[in-house]
Motif scaffolding. Structure first.
Motif, PDB file in Angstrom:
ATOM      1  N   THR A 213      55.394  17.080  59.713  1.00  0.00           N
ATOM      2  CA  THR A 213      55.642  18.481  60.042  1.00  0.00           C
ATOM      3  C   THR A 213      56.152  19.195  58.805  1.00  0.00           C
ATOM      4  OG1 THR A 213      57.896  17.987  60.730  1.00  0.00           O
ATOM      5  CG2 THR A 213      56.199  17.841  62.412  1.00  0.00           C
ATOM      6  N   ASN A 332      60.001  23.532  63.532  1.00  0.00           N
ATOM      7  CA  ASN A 332      58.677  22.908  63.674  1.00  0.00           C
ATOM      8  C   ASN A 332      58.831  21.403  63.873  1.00  0.00           C
ATOM      9  OD1 ASN A 332      55.870  23.074  63.834  1.00  0.00           O
ATOM     10  ND2 ASN A 332      55.581  22.771  61.644  1.00  0.00           N
ATOM     11  N   GLY A 335      55.716  19.537  65.067  1.00  0.00           N
ATOM     12  CA  GLY A 335      54.444  19.947  64.497  1.00  0.00           C
ATOM     13  C   GLY A 335      53.657  20.855  65.416  1.00  0.00           C
ATOM     14  N   GLU A 339      52.830  25.510  60.393  1.00  0.00           N
ATOM     15  CA  GLU A 339      53.920  25.526  59.423  1.00  0.00           C
ATOM     16  C   GLU A 339      55.061  26.338  59.996  1.00  0.00           C
ATOM     17  OE1 GLU A 339      53.018  25.692  55.028  1.00  0.00           O
ATOM     18  OE2 GLU A 339      53.971  27.642  55.290  1.00  0.00           O
ATOM     19  N   THR A 368      58.447  18.268  54.078  1.00  0.00           N
ATOM     20  CA  THR A 368      58.358  17.398  55.244  1.00  0.00           C
ATOM     21  C   THR A 368      59.679  16.667  55.443  1.00  0.00           C
ATOM     22  OG1 THR A 368      57.614  15.479  53.984  1.00  0.00           O
ATOM     23  CG2 THR A 368      55.908  17.022  54.740  1.00  0.00           C
TER      24      THR A 368
END
Length: 765
Positions: A213, A332, A335, A339, A368
């Motif tokens: 993510t 996020n 995911g 973004e 990430t």
């Protein structure tokens, strides 16, 4: 094992476990687990241990799991998730689940089943204070039981070790001390972290691959002179309609201000922090975690750990690196967006320079969780934890032992965090001291109108958990004198709270007319709006002893319960086993004293002859009994009798300690001198002969030199290499639990009152 664990985990969670989680189930928990945010650390903390425990392949798997979250976190969602797993596995009757955070920390049912497989979930301030015998949520007399169980047959798991402050060093040191001083059953610790480990914890499992993510880093340059307003405008501009935005602020005061500012713009906005009553906290948490909502959640650091909460946009103030990584994990998280946007700003008081340098270097980049885990950002180590002598000094739980509750604070929280530790308050409606005194205007802000109050009545019941609200200790100290009341520990009566009473975990009552709480904002000291008292949970049916119980019978039943309990636990050395049984057999000998026998019979018309241990609850309530010796402790008499008859010091200690009042030091209470806990030098006890053949002749009790001799003897036990603090407290716990269970054999609802006769209501003889 792997296939079985996969089925086990899918049943519990609906998902196939990650390979590293299966490895934990096969090999056991390591000292350190490093995994990115979103990598399933809660599953890793609970299900591998539980599967190993239930499978029984490793007979050395501790029976209790203690999952420790950082102090400021809301443990409710983690508790609910684990509860759901147990339901799906059909284990709710076999595995205990208990919350040791917030209000529920004072619920002590977990202590009554030490042989049961159990999961305890709590915040590190509550749990570590209990592990130091200064439990914020414990009464002083119950502290040794929590201590004894937390240091015996327990698997500790600390989540996000770098958020624990001094608690990190304390947890490390406690594990070292358990290994050095010995425990009655194996107790271990696993640390979990989403950042690098500078503490050198050794044996580690690294989980390098987390969910891919991404969140893009952007700096917000806000005007310091109008910071809250500028931050509010920036959040409103950054929010994407139809998505969730989370705002994490370092102070409750700023969170309130930004929440109010955003609410004025017309956005749907929630305020999330730990200081709500239970029903409102559940409602706010549910609203905050619903999916696909056009919502802004303004929160304190409570969201950093323990909540499965995600956002399209996250705005955070600058924080130490470990805190920042946890906050980033709420952007996020799963995911669900291509973004996320992670915006950061520096509050007026500044922030962590190392974190700021890393963020500045990555401005505009999408990072990430794995990159955050691998980042090399210096984090200062906390000061050393308590040493052996510190631990031994804390073993004395007497209120005037010279080791006050506050002396444990430095090993739990930073000094700046102490003001945020919770006191528990409830609101009740009382009559004003002067009829017609107004309660103040019904606005949500403005100065609070002082209201004189009579305070709670003498028979005012204690607050239930449904009524209680955690309140920051620092803000409660700003209350005007006379607005808070508590039950006095010595005489049991309500009185105005003094500054010295304001300690973490204290329970207070506030006059509901004076305000201080709003359902959508929680604790709000400035609010003068009267607080509707929360409907208390239905009271349990009245229970009590349903029959007269002789002293000999109770002592025999307690010994029987001790044997049953010991048979369900890891085997003790023969000498310790026998000491527990004998202490259970003798623990209530002191009830032979005339002062106790008189108390049992006072106001009763049908007591049997002989020495009694329990009185029968009748159908009619009795008037309050006012003892001429209000501080009388029968277990002190037990100690005096056993010492006089030459019984082993450990047996005498365990018998005396079974209510938590007579342990390391014994001193007069209140203004009772020359009495010592209600016992006079020269008191006589009658002869006691037990059905098992033991005989205790009539004795004269000598208290003049007892306190010094007793403390010397107790310290010798504490320093005995075959005992030490952890074993000694565990043995105390076994005798106390056996006593509770023996008493429960005779508990039940009282008989109903006799029906009224035609001539009028029934009269008591």
């Amino acid at each position: 094992m792997t296939a079985e664990f996969e089925t086990f985990t899918r049943t519990a969670t609906g998902y196939t476990p990650y390979p590293y989680q299966s490895k934990l189930a096969a090999d056991g928990l390591p000292a350190l687990l490093q995994a990115p945010t979103g990598a399933g650390k809660t599953v890793a903390a609970v299900l591998p241990w539980l599967h190993r425990r239930l499978a029984g392949e490793d007979g050395d798997t501790p029976r209790r799991l203690v999952l420790v979250l950082p102090r400021q976190c809301l443990a409710d969602q983690t508790f609910a998730r684990v509860g759901q797993w147990l339901e799906r596995l059909d284990l709710t009757g076999e595995v205990g689940l208990h919350l040791l955070g917030g209000i529920a920390a004072q619920e002590g049912a977990w202590r009554r089943r030490p042989e049961r497989t159990a999961i305890l979930i709590g915040t590190h301030d509550m749990v570590l204070s209990q592990a130091l015998m200064r439990g914020y949520a414990d009464t002083r007399t119950m502290a040794p039981v929590s201590y004894g169980l937390l240091h015996t047959d327990t698997q500790w798991v600390f989540d996000e070790l770098h958020l624990l402050g001094p608690g990190l060093s304390t947890g490390i040191q406690l594990q070292l001390l358990r290994e050095q001083l010995g425990t009655s059953a194996a107790t271990r610790t696993m640390w979990m972290s989403s950042t690098r480990d500078p503490a050198g914890l050794g044996d580690a499992m690294h989980v390098p691959d987390g969910p891919e993510t991404r969140r893009r880093i952007t700096h917000l340059d806000l005007a310091v002179e109008r910071y809250p307003a500028a931050l509010t405008e920036a959040v409103a501009a950054a929010h994407v309609p139809g998505t969730r935005t989370i705002v994490v602020l370092n102070s409750l005061e700023r969170a309130r201000a930004v929440h109010a500012g955003l609410a004025a713009t017309g956005l749907e906005v929630l305020l999330l922090h730990p200081y709500f009553r239970a029903s409102d906290r559940r409602r706010v948490l549910l609203a905050a975690t619903e999916h696909s909502r056009d919502l802004v959640v303004v929160a304190t650091p409570a969201v950093e750990v323990g909540l499965d909460l995600s956002s399209r946009t996250l705005v955070t103030e600058l924080a130490p690196w470990a805190s920042f990584v946890q906050r980033a994990g709420r952007c996020n998280r799963h995911g669900e967006h291509p973004e996320g946007d992670l915006l950061w700003c520096t509050p007026a008081e500044g922030g962590d320079a190392a974190t700021a340098r890393w963020l500045t270097a990555h401005e505009g980049r999408a990072v990430t969780p794995a990159e955050l885990l691998a980042a090399r950002v210096d984090e200062p180590l906390p000061p050393p934890g308590p040493g052996r002598e510190d631990l031994l000094s804390l073993f004395d739980s007497a209120p005037d032992s010279g080791t006050a509750a506050a002396t444990a604070d430095r090993w739990i929280c930073e000094p700046s965090d102490l003001a945020a530790l919770p006191v528990l308050v409830a609101w009740r409606a009382w009559e004003p001291a002067t009829p017609g005194t107004p309660a103040g205007p019904a606005e949500a802000t403005g100065p609070v109108t002082p209201v004189e109050s009579t305070g709670p009545a003498e028979d005012e019941p204690d607050p239930s958990s449904a009524e209680l609200c955690p309140v920051p200790l620092g803000e409660l100290r700003n209350l005007p004198a006379g607005r808070a009341w508590l039950r006095d520990a010595l005489d049991g009566r309500w009185r105005p709270a003094r500054p010295s009473d304001l300690q973490p975990g204290a329970r207070l009552l506030l006059d509901s007319r004076t305000g201080g709480y709003l359902p959508d904002r929680g604790w709000t000291l400035a609010s003068p709006v009267p607080v509707p008292p929360e409907a208390a949970a239905p009271e349990r049916p009245a229970h009590g002893c349903t029959s007269w119980v002789s002293l000999d019978r109770h002592l025999q039943e307690t010994a029987d319960e001790a044997r049953l309990l010991l048979a369900a636990l890891p085997e003790l050395p023969t000498e310790l086993y026998e000491s527990v049984i004998r202490a259970a057999r003798y623990h209530d000998l002191g009830k032979c004293h005339d002062a106790f026998q008189e108390k049992l019979r006072a106001g009763r018309t049908d007591p049997p002859g002989g020495l009694l241990a329990k009185s029968k609850n009748g159908a009619h309530p009795l008037p309050p009994y006012r003892s001429p010796r209000p501080y009388f402790r029968h277990e002190l008499v037990s100690a005096l009798m056993l010492r006089h008859d030459g019984h082993h010091p450990l047996v005498a200690y365990l018998a005396a300690a079974h209510h938590g009042h007579v342990r390391m030091t014994v001193r007069p209470r209140g203004e009772e001198e020359p009495l010592l806990l209600g016992v006079a030098d020269g008191d006589r006890t009658p002869p006691v002969t037990l059905s098992t053949g033991e005989h205790f002749p009539a004795r004269t009790l000598h208290t003049a030199t007892f306190p010094e001799a007793w403390t010397e003897q107790a310290l010798a036990l504490l320093g005995d290499p075959g005992l030490g603090p952890f074993r000694l407290a565990f043995l105390e716990t076994l005798v106390r639990v056996a006593d509770w269970r023996a008493s429960a054999r005779h508990d039940g609802p009282p008989p109903p009152p006799a029906p009224a006769s035609p001539a009028g209501p029934a009269r008591r003889a």
